[in-house]
Design a protein around this motif. Structure first.
Motif, PDB file in Angstrom:
ATOM      1  N   LEU A 153       0.836  -1.194   0.000  1.00 19.88           N
ATOM      2  CA  LEU A 153       0.000   0.000   0.000  1.00 19.88           C
ATOM      3  C   LEU A 153       0.874   1.249   0.000  1.00 19.88           C
ATOM      4  N   LYS A 154       0.463   2.261  -0.736  1.00 22.17           N
ATOM      5  CA  LYS A 154       1.303   3.434  -0.942  1.00 22.17           C
ATOM      6  C   LYS A 154       1.356   4.360   0.270  1.00 22.17           C
ATOM      7  N   THR A 161      -6.497   2.371   6.692  1.00 21.04           N
ATOM      8  CA  THR A 161      -6.553   3.702   6.083  1.00 21.04           C
ATOM      9  C   THR A 161      -5.827   3.721   4.743  1.00 21.04           C
ATOM     10  N   ALA A 162      -4.652   3.105   4.699  1.00 20.50           N
ATOM     11  CA  ALA A 162      -3.883   3.058   3.458  1.00 20.50           C
ATOM     12  C   ALA A 162      -4.641   2.305   2.371  1.00 20.50           C
ATOM     13  N   ALA A 163      -5.312   1.216   2.763  1.00 24.92           N
ATOM     14  CA  ALA A 163      -6.094   0.450   1.792  1.00 24.92           C
ATOM     15  C   ALA A 163      -7.282   1.264   1.280  1.00 24.92           C
ATOM     16  N   ALA A 164      -7.973   1.944   2.187  1.00 26.56           N
ATOM     17  CA  ALA A 164      -9.139   2.742   1.794  1.00 26.56           C
ATOM     18  C   ALA A 164      -8.742   3.837   0.815  1.00 26.56           C
ATOM     19  N   ALA A 165      -7.537   4.393   0.976  1.00 27.11           N
ATOM     20  CA  ALA A 165      -7.074   5.446   0.077  1.00 27.11           C
ATOM     21  C   ALA A 165      -6.910   4.943  -1.352  1.00 27.11           C
ATOM     22  N   GLU A 166      -6.716   3.623  -1.491  1.00 23.77           N
ATOM     23  CA  GLU A 166      -6.586   3.031  -2.819  1.00 23.77           C
ATOM     24  C   GLU A 166      -7.862   2.327  -3.258  1.00 23.77           C
ATOM     25  N   GLY A 167      -8.929   2.498  -2.471  1.00 24.03           N
ATOM     26  CA  GLY A 167     -10.206   1.920  -2.836  1.00 24.03           C
ATOM     27  C   GLY A 167     -10.277   0.419  -2.723  1.00 24.03           C
ATOM     28  N   ILE A 168      -9.466  -0.144  -1.814  1.00 19.06           N
ATOM     29  CA  ILE A 168      -9.512  -1.591  -1.618  1.00 19.06           C
ATOM     30  C   ILE A 168      -9.769  -1.915  -0.153  1.00 19.06           C
ATOM     31  N   ASN A 217      -9.109  -3.914   8.524  1.00 25.55           N
ATOM     32  CA  ASN A 217     -10.346  -3.450   7.885  1.00 25.55           C
ATOM     33  C   ASN A 217     -11.315  -3.092   9.001  1.00 25.55           C
ATOM     34  N   GLU A 218     -12.586  -2.935   8.687  1.00 25.73           N
ATOM     35  CA  GLU A 218     -13.549  -2.484   9.707  1.00 25.73           C
ATOM     36  C   GLU A 218     -13.805  -3.534  10.784  1.00 25.73           C
TER      37      GLU A 218
END
Length: 217
Positions: A73-74, A81-88, A117-118
């Motif tokens: 994740l970038k 949070t990092a995953a959500a920023a990439e829509g995954i 995740n949540e």
């Protein structure tokens, strides 16, 4: 002392009492000591200079294999949070331990209650992978609370703890209390160093080799 490898491959999940407590250095030392494989399931940020890259630079044996992350994740942030920023959305189903007959060192992200995740936390990943934990602690104001809280939640989940590594500047009062209260097995200490390089890692790895050689298989 000649190092005798454990009969069965060791599989350890390296987690800390929080962020920046020395997990990657400890993982490097353990990987070198056991000539183990290394795996970081989730890397968030620093993709060009990841924790896997760091361990590769520090480990000098020719046996260790460095397995690719399940997620890269970038954003340098909590994995969810990092995953959500990439829509995954990170899925535990997609985080499968690499197949290896060698010892395996797995490095987590942050502490055990870091969200993936949540619904799922790092501790859920540890349970799913069925790994024994090595806990990394660093002495600072509040570290006793963070260490005891981490141990408490791991034991509540019935996750085995192989031992604790104190990393950084020693504090006898803090360390003695933690060991007395938790009854954790104390692994060799990793002290504060001006620089960690291959030579330093090999020096600490020798101490850990001697430790593991004295452990029952």
């Amino acid at each position: 002392m000649e190092f005798a490898y454990p009969t069965h491959p060791k599989r350890y999940f390296i987690t800390g009492i929080g962020t920046d407590v020395g997990k990657t250095v400890a993982a490097s030392v353990l990987t070198q000591a056991l000539e183990a494989d290394y795996w970081k399931p989730v890397q968030a940020g620093s993709l060009d200079d990841s924790d896997t890259h760091t361990v590769q630079r520090l480990v000098s044996n020719s046996k260790s294999v460095f397995h690719p992350e399940a997620y890269r994740l970038k954003m340098p942030a909590s994995p969810h949070t990092a995953a959500a920023a990439e829509g995954i959305r990170l899925s535990l189903d997609k985080i499968q331990a690499p197949e290896t007959q060698n010892h395996l060192i797995v490095e987590g992200a942050g502490g055990v209650m870091v969200p993936l995740n949540e619904n799922d936390l790092i501790i859920d990943l540890i349970q799913r992978l069925k790994l024994e934990v090595i806990l990394i602690s660093r002495n600072y104001l509040g570290s006793i609370n963070h260490t005891l809280s981490t141990v408490e939640v791991l034991r509540y989940r019935k996750i085995p703890i192989a031992g604790i590594i104190f990393n950084g500047v020693p504090n006898d009062s803090t360390e003695d209390f933690v060991l007395y209260y938790t009854k954790l097995k104390r692994l060799p200490t990793i002290l504060w160093e001006d620089e960690f390089d291959q030579y330093t890692i090999r020096r600490y790895a020798k101490t850990f080799k001697d430790y593991f050689a004295g452990e029952p298989n």
